[in-house]
Design a protein around this motif. Structure first.
Motif, PDB file in Angstrom:
ATOM      1  N   PHE A 107     -12.811   2.701   1.357  1.00 17.03           N
ATOM      2  CA  PHE A 107     -12.792   2.765  -0.104  1.00 17.03           C
ATOM      3  C   PHE A 107     -11.471   3.322  -0.610  1.00 17.03           C
ATOM      4  O   PHE A 107     -10.794   2.721  -1.465  1.00 17.03           O
ATOM      5  CB  PHE A 107     -13.967   3.617  -0.580  1.00 17.03           C
ATOM      6  N   ALA A 108     -11.055   4.466  -0.078  1.00 18.67           N
ATOM      7  CA  ALA A 108      -9.814   5.087  -0.527  1.00 18.67           C
ATOM      8  C   ALA A 108      -8.603   4.231  -0.160  1.00 18.67           C
ATOM      9  O   ALA A 108      -7.655   4.103  -0.952  1.00 18.67           O
ATOM     10  CB  ALA A 108      -9.680   6.485   0.079  1.00 18.67           C
ATOM     11  N   SER A 109      -8.619   3.621   1.022  1.00 17.18           N
ATOM     12  CA  SER A 109      -7.494   2.775   1.433  1.00 17.18           C
ATOM     13  C   SER A 109      -7.391   1.541   0.545  1.00 17.18           C
ATOM     14  O   SER A 109      -6.291   1.177   0.096  1.00 17.18           O
ATOM     15  CB  SER A 109      -7.660   2.349   2.891  1.00 17.18           C
ATOM     16  N   ASN A 116      -2.962   0.980  -6.529  1.00 18.79           N
ATOM     17  CA  ASN A 116      -1.877   1.965  -6.395  1.00 18.79           C
ATOM     18  C   ASN A 116      -2.397   3.376  -6.189  1.00 18.79           C
ATOM     19  O   ASN A 116      -3.527   3.711  -6.505  1.00 18.79           O
ATOM     20  CB  ASN A 116      -0.841   1.803  -7.505  1.00 18.79           C
ATOM     21  N   LEU A 117      -1.537   4.205  -5.626  1.00 25.25           N
ATOM     22  CA  LEU A 117      -1.947   5.542  -5.186  1.00 25.25           C
ATOM     23  C   LEU A 117      -2.315   6.459  -6.343  1.00 25.25           C
ATOM     24  O   LEU A 117      -3.150   7.358  -6.193  1.00 25.25           O
ATOM     25  CB  LEU A 117      -0.845   6.192  -4.343  1.00 25.25           C
ATOM     26  N   LEU A 149      -5.021   9.568   2.140  1.00 24.18           N
ATOM     27  CA  LEU A 149      -4.930   8.114   2.056  1.00 24.18           C
ATOM     28  C   LEU A 149      -4.271   7.635   0.772  1.00 24.18           C
ATOM     29  O   LEU A 149      -3.736   6.523   0.736  1.00 24.18           O
ATOM     30  CB  LEU A 149      -6.321   7.498   2.211  1.00 24.18           C
ATOM     31  N   ALA A 150      -4.276   8.455  -0.275  1.00 25.07           N
ATOM     32  CA  ALA A 150      -3.507   8.096  -1.473  1.00 25.07           C
ATOM     33  C   ALA A 150      -2.032   7.960  -1.133  1.00 25.07           C
ATOM     34  O   ALA A 150      -1.311   7.181  -1.770  1.00 25.07           O
ATOM     35  CB  ALA A 150      -3.715   9.142  -2.561  1.00 25.07           C
ATOM     36  N   ASN A 151      -1.567   8.686  -0.143  1.00 22.81           N
ATOM     37  CA  ASN A 151      -0.170   8.601   0.283  1.00 22.81           C
ATOM     38  C   ASN A 151       0.008   7.644   1.456  1.00 22.81           C
ATOM     39  O   ASN A 151       0.841   6.734   1.415  1.00 22.81           O
ATOM     40  CB  ASN A 151       0.336   9.995   0.681  1.00 22.81           C
ATOM     41  N   ASN A 361       6.722   7.518   1.478  1.00 18.98           N
ATOM     42  CA  ASN A 361       5.322   7.239   1.145  1.00 18.98           C
ATOM     43  C   ASN A 361       4.350   8.064   1.990  1.00 18.98           C
ATOM     44  O   ASN A 361       3.375   8.622   1.472  1.00 18.98           O
ATOM     45  CB  ASN A 361       5.013   5.757   1.348  1.00 18.98           C
ATOM     46  N   ILE A 362       4.616   8.130   3.298  1.00 16.91           N
ATOM     47  CA  ILE A 362       3.710   8.838   4.203  1.00 16.91           C
ATOM     48  C   ILE A 362       4.007  10.334   4.243  1.00 16.91           C
ATOM     49  O   ILE A 362       3.097  11.164   4.310  1.00 16.91           O
ATOM     50  CB  ILE A 362       3.810   8.249   5.628  1.00 16.91           C
TER      51      ILE A 362
END
Length: 416
Positions: A107-109, A116-117, A149-151, A361-362
């Motif tokens: 879901f979060a991914s 978008n994050l 996972l937002a990042n 990003n990560i």
């Protein structure tokens, strides 16, 4: 004897006068100060006006995209689409933590990749935290799943992150071309995040119970809510389907999808349409950033980034760029880190630029200010009284940042 009534000064009991509008938060003041500093850079000549105008033309489509996707996501949240999905996931898990864990990761991914994050941080984080109480789920694992996972899930598509839009424009990749280059780094990043989440936050030793209580499903209460639910969900699906088809017109697609949601609310719930839906704070931050960072690059930041990143187009240059981007993101913020690094990477070094993107990003999961998404998720944790142990946050974030960034860059070079 007559009783004389006591005179009481009623003015002392009057409530204090209210202000005419909402007060600015500390973060809002920082954004406005950044914009003012950027305008001052242009007025004083530190940043040539031609360069400033070119930067504004470059970010125009990005601002349109941000406005569209954030308005669309906020109205979708108000229509309870995200709440319904989160509750359905918990029901599908049937009380088993491993099943719920896998569903939450998906879901979060998916939300980060497709919407978008910032959508994950602003809308999914509070939904997941609100799910904790009725399902009797420990809130910290849900919070860290959303935050990480937002990042780390923001690599696959140009729409997944503002920095992706900048990178795709720089290397002239369409949405499908960008995904063709980034699918392997994205898989490695999500896999590393999944393993670290389970080991440090979800496994049996990190929670108190073996099972959780599946909550009741959320359903529209009346025809009005049903229309809003279906229309906004349909607008989101149309936007997602349009991503691989519209090329560099993704901002137009986001705006049209948002207009569909706005039209539905104009008919069924006009009171929900407020000026505060427009993310002016993000506009101010991005515009100020694209005036201040180029000025700093002209005053020495560019030389520092050039020394850190180098110009090697091979694997060594890619790993240097990723490490520099991740480190600077946690010192300052990932957006200025990317823009400062992009300015010193030669246009022909496409892999090095994408490696910088991976790092920015990560990487920003070590410090609370590493990215706007991290800041927002931690703020929602504070509002929901969810304690995030800072030492554990920094240590586990640092380990994941190193593993996922190195693995994603390696996947980029192998598939490239």
């Amino acid at each position: 004897m007559a009783v004389v009534p006591e005179l009481v000064d009623t003015s002392a009991r009057k409530p204090p006068p209210t202000t005419s509008g909402p007060r600015l938060s500390v973060l809002d003041r920082v954004r406005l100060a950044l914009l003012a500093a950027g305008v001052l850079c242009v007025l004083t000549g530190l940043l040539p006006r031609d360069e400033a105008a070119a930067n504004m033309r470059r970010i125009g489509p990005l601002l349109l995209f941000l406005a569209g996707v954030i308005v669309l996501a906020e109205l979708t949240r108000q229509a309870k689409v995200f709440d319904a999905i989160a509750h359905r996931l918990a029901i599908l898990g049937r009380g088993h933590y491993p099943a719920l864990f896998g569903l939450c990761v998906l879901f979060a991914s998916a939300t980060t990749i497709l919407l978008n994050l910032d959508t994950t941080a602003v809308l999914i984080a509070p939904v997941m935290l609100a799910l904790a109480a009725p399902a009797r789920i420990p809130p910290l694992p849900l919070a860290m799943t959303t935050l990480w996972l937002a990042n780390t899930a923001s690599l696959l598509l140009p729409v997944s992150n503002l920095t992706n839009l900048l990178a795709a424009d720089r290397v002239a990749l369409t949405a499908t071309g960008f995904a063709a280059r980034m699918w392997a780094p994205q898989l490695v990043s999500i896999a590393a995040t999944t393993v670290c989440l389970w080991v440090w936050y979800w496994r049996r030793g990190r929670r108190e119970t073996d099972r959780y209580l599946p909550p009741e499903p959320i359903r529209p209460a009346n025809p009005q809510e049903r229309w809003l639910f279906c229309t906004t969900a349909g607008a989101c699906l149309l936007f997602i389907v349009a991503i691989p088809l519209v090329g560099d017109r993704i901002g137009v697609a986001a705006a049209l999808a948002a207009l569909i949601a706005v039209a539905a609310f104009a008919v069924f719930d006009r009171g929900a349409l407020r000026w505060s839906l427009i993310p002016w704070q993000l506009f101010v931050f991005v515009v100020g950033l694209f005036l201040v960072v180029p000025t700093l690059s002209r005053l020495g930041l560019g030389d520092l980034m050039h020394a850190l990143i180098g110009t090697d187009a091979g694997a060594a240059g890619a790993f240097r760029a990723a490490a520099a981007g991740a480190a600077l993101s946690n010192v300052a913020n990932n957006l200025p880190a990317y823009t400062a690094g992009e300015a010193v990477i030669p246009a022909r070094n496409g892999d090095q630029l994408l490696a910088l993107l991976i790092g920015t990003n990560i990487g920003p999961i070590v410090t609370p200010w590493g990215s706007l998404a991290t800041l927002l998720c931690l703020e929602f944790c504070r509002r929901h009284a969810v304690r995030v142990p800072m030492r554990r946050f920094v240590v586990t974030g640092a380990v994941l940042a190193v593993i996922a960034t190195a693995g994603a860059v390696a996947a980029l070079m192998v598939t490239g």
